[in-house]
Design an enzyme around this catalytic site. Sequence first.
Site, PDB file in Angstrom:
ATOM      1  N   TYR A 102      30.549  -5.800  32.088  1.00  0.00           N
ATOM      2  CA  TYR A 102      28.967  -6.396  32.296  1.00  0.00           C
ATOM      3  C   TYR A 102      28.101  -6.253  32.766  1.00  0.00           C
ATOM      4  O   TYR A 102      28.134  -5.252  33.693  1.00  0.00           O
ATOM      5  CB  TYR A 102      30.620  -7.188  33.436  1.00  0.00           C
ATOM      6  CG  TYR A 102      29.634  -8.745  34.061  1.00  0.00           C
ATOM      7  CD1 TYR A 102      29.100  -9.608  33.857  1.00  0.00           C
ATOM      8  CD2 TYR A 102      28.970  -8.251  35.307  1.00  0.00           C
ATOM      9  CE1 TYR A 102      28.778 -10.954  34.263  1.00  0.00           C
ATOM     10  CE2 TYR A 102      29.065  -9.429  36.360  1.00  0.00           C
ATOM     11  CZ  TYR A 102      27.913 -10.516  35.014  1.00  0.00           C
ATOM     12  OH  TYR A 102      28.197 -11.381  36.531  1.00  0.00           O
ATOM     13  N   ASP A 174      38.460  -4.677  33.905  1.00  0.00           N
ATOM     14  CA  ASP A 174      37.817  -6.056  34.226  1.00  0.00           C
ATOM     15  C   ASP A 174      38.528  -6.778  33.194  1.00  0.00           C
ATOM     16  O   ASP A 174      38.526  -6.782  32.342  1.00  0.00           O
ATOM     17  CB  ASP A 174      36.111  -6.157  34.343  1.00  0.00           C
ATOM     18  CG  ASP A 174      35.504  -6.954  34.686  1.00  0.00           C
ATOM     19  OD1 ASP A 174      36.629  -8.327  34.438  1.00  0.00           O
ATOM     20  OD2 ASP A 174      34.794  -7.250  34.862  1.00  0.00           O
ATOM     21  N   LYS A 199      35.189 -17.378  36.648  1.00  0.00           N
ATOM     22  CA  LYS A 199      35.903 -17.477  35.702  1.00  0.00           C
ATOM     23  C   LYS A 199      37.285 -17.918  35.304  1.00  0.00           C
ATOM     24  O   LYS A 199      37.345 -19.356  35.895  1.00  0.00           O
ATOM     25  CB  LYS A 199      35.741 -16.561  35.120  1.00  0.00           C
ATOM     26  CG  LYS A 199      34.255 -15.508  35.348  1.00  0.00           C
ATOM     27  CD  LYS A 199      33.073 -15.944  34.806  1.00  0.00           C
ATOM     28  CE  LYS A 199      31.906 -15.309  35.776  1.00  0.00           C
ATOM     29  NZ  LYS A 199      31.468 -13.423  35.468  1.00  0.00           N
TER      30      LYS A 199
HETATM   31  C1  LIG Z   1      30.948 -13.187  35.676  1.00  0.00           C
HETATM   32  C2  LIG Z   1      31.425 -11.919  35.545  1.00  0.00           C
HETATM   33  C3  LIG Z   1      31.387 -10.948  36.388  1.00  0.00           C
HETATM   34  C4  LIG Z   1      30.897 -11.301  37.831  1.00  0.00           C
HETATM   35  O1  LIG Z   1      31.126 -12.254  38.790  1.00  0.00           O
HETATM   36  P1  LIG Z   1      31.033 -12.860  40.340  1.00  0.00           P
HETATM   37  O2  LIG Z   1      31.781 -13.359  40.227  1.00  0.00           O
HETATM   38  O3  LIG Z   1      29.827 -13.724  39.169  1.00  0.00           O
HETATM   39  O4  LIG Z   1      30.451 -11.910  41.209  1.00  0.00           O
HETATM   40  C5  LIG Z   1      32.568  -9.565  36.372  1.00  0.00           C
HETATM   41  N1  LIG Z   1      32.773  -9.282  35.302  1.00  0.00           N
HETATM   42  C6  LIG Z   1      32.954 -10.148  33.812  1.00  0.00           C
HETATM   43  C7  LIG Z   1      33.702  -9.918  32.668  1.00  0.00           C
HETATM   44  C8  LIG Z   1      32.321 -11.630  34.482  1.00  0.00           C
HETATM   45  O5  LIG Z   1      31.911 -12.375  33.088  1.00  0.00           O
END
Ligand SMILES: *Cc1c(COP(=O)(O)O)cnc(C)c1O
Length: 385
Positions: A102, A174, A199
């Site tokens: 990311y 992640d 998300k």
């Molecule tokens: C959006 C996202 C993040 C960051 O998260 P936020 O809630 O926007 O700080 C980290 N990793 C992935 C894969 C993401 O899609």
Amino acid sequence: MSNFNNIETKLIHGGIDGDKTTGAVNVPIYQTSTYKQAGLGENTGWEYSRTGNPTRAALETLIAELEGGVAGFAFASGMAATTTVLSLFKQGDRIIISSNVYGGTFRVLDKVFKNLGITYSIEDTTDLKLLESKITPDVKAFFVESPANPLLTVTDLAGVAAIAKKHNILTIVDNTFMTPYLQRPIELGADIVVHSATKYLGGHSDLVAGLAVVNSKELAERLAFTQNATGAVLGPFDSFLLIRGIKTLGVRLDRHTENAETIAKYLEKHEAVKHVYYPGLPTAQGYEINKKQAKNGGAMISFELRENYDIKKFFKALKLVSLAESLGGVESLVCHPATMTHASIPKEIREKVGITDGLIRLSVGIEKVDDIIADVNAAIEAAKA
Ligand SMILES: *Cc1c(COP(=O)(O)O)cnc(C)c1O
């Protein structure tokens, strides 16, 4: 902890279920910063809401249980979760990250942690032999995503974790794109899982939040200390909203992924489409590995339109699907990686790794799939030169 082991049930009843005092079926929002102490040294176990808050604690217990970890931690954003986890390292340590991690993770390592002496190197984590050969004595962790943005590249998580264990380094995953409903990295050998709960876990595009889960008591103590010391905690109301979102994660993802499979197959046959990236297609990179480690291919699709289609017209013509950053909400969203999420990467490098100007990333929502297909198809028609 609930006695029901099916994840569909755990999503609804896992962690701390309801409220013991009143019988309320939902965890109350403890909108308080502090807690009255009966006397010196006599407290209820709650002292100050940066350190601990019952609503946040319910969420933290829930995510730990869902990921199969020892303890969970809730943060003000996905990046706050990642930043706090990266704060476990010290000057001289190096983290190996996957080449399509990311963008925000890359940015915080490159622009914040590098200045503090914590360095990183970028490697292709799909090639385990190559990855192992890149380990130097200063490497203390792998930070990987699978599938990774925007080409939905699959990394063998169990393979990465096995190499990490052999060399006594940590595996951080992640898991934003899959969630514990579809993939549980700790069960595959990872030490730490981080999430942008903004998300799929939140699921309604109405919340920014982050979560982390660890697999050992030792890491739990260190991360609890760091969470309290650095303070990027999630508030009680947002913790409540996230618990609420997680309850429907199973039914949402069933529909999200069913829609995504249908759309991926549709796009694969479309004459305007040069390539479809979706780990649920048997022709996709890493299909077999993804099948082994995840329930299905998830609900993110990237596809490339042929050169004779005008990408600007495509985005302009969409009516149902919105052009927006982010993903994982009930509504379908599209983005243009070349000018949005990956704009900071020079064009030659972008093209080389496959992030061409014709690439479109679709976060498939839970609308009626026919309506999503009709909208995308009409936009493709409008984009024809
Ligand atoms: C959006 C996202 C993040 C960051 O998260 P936020 O809630 O926007 O700080 C980290 N990793 C992935 C894969 C993401 O899609």
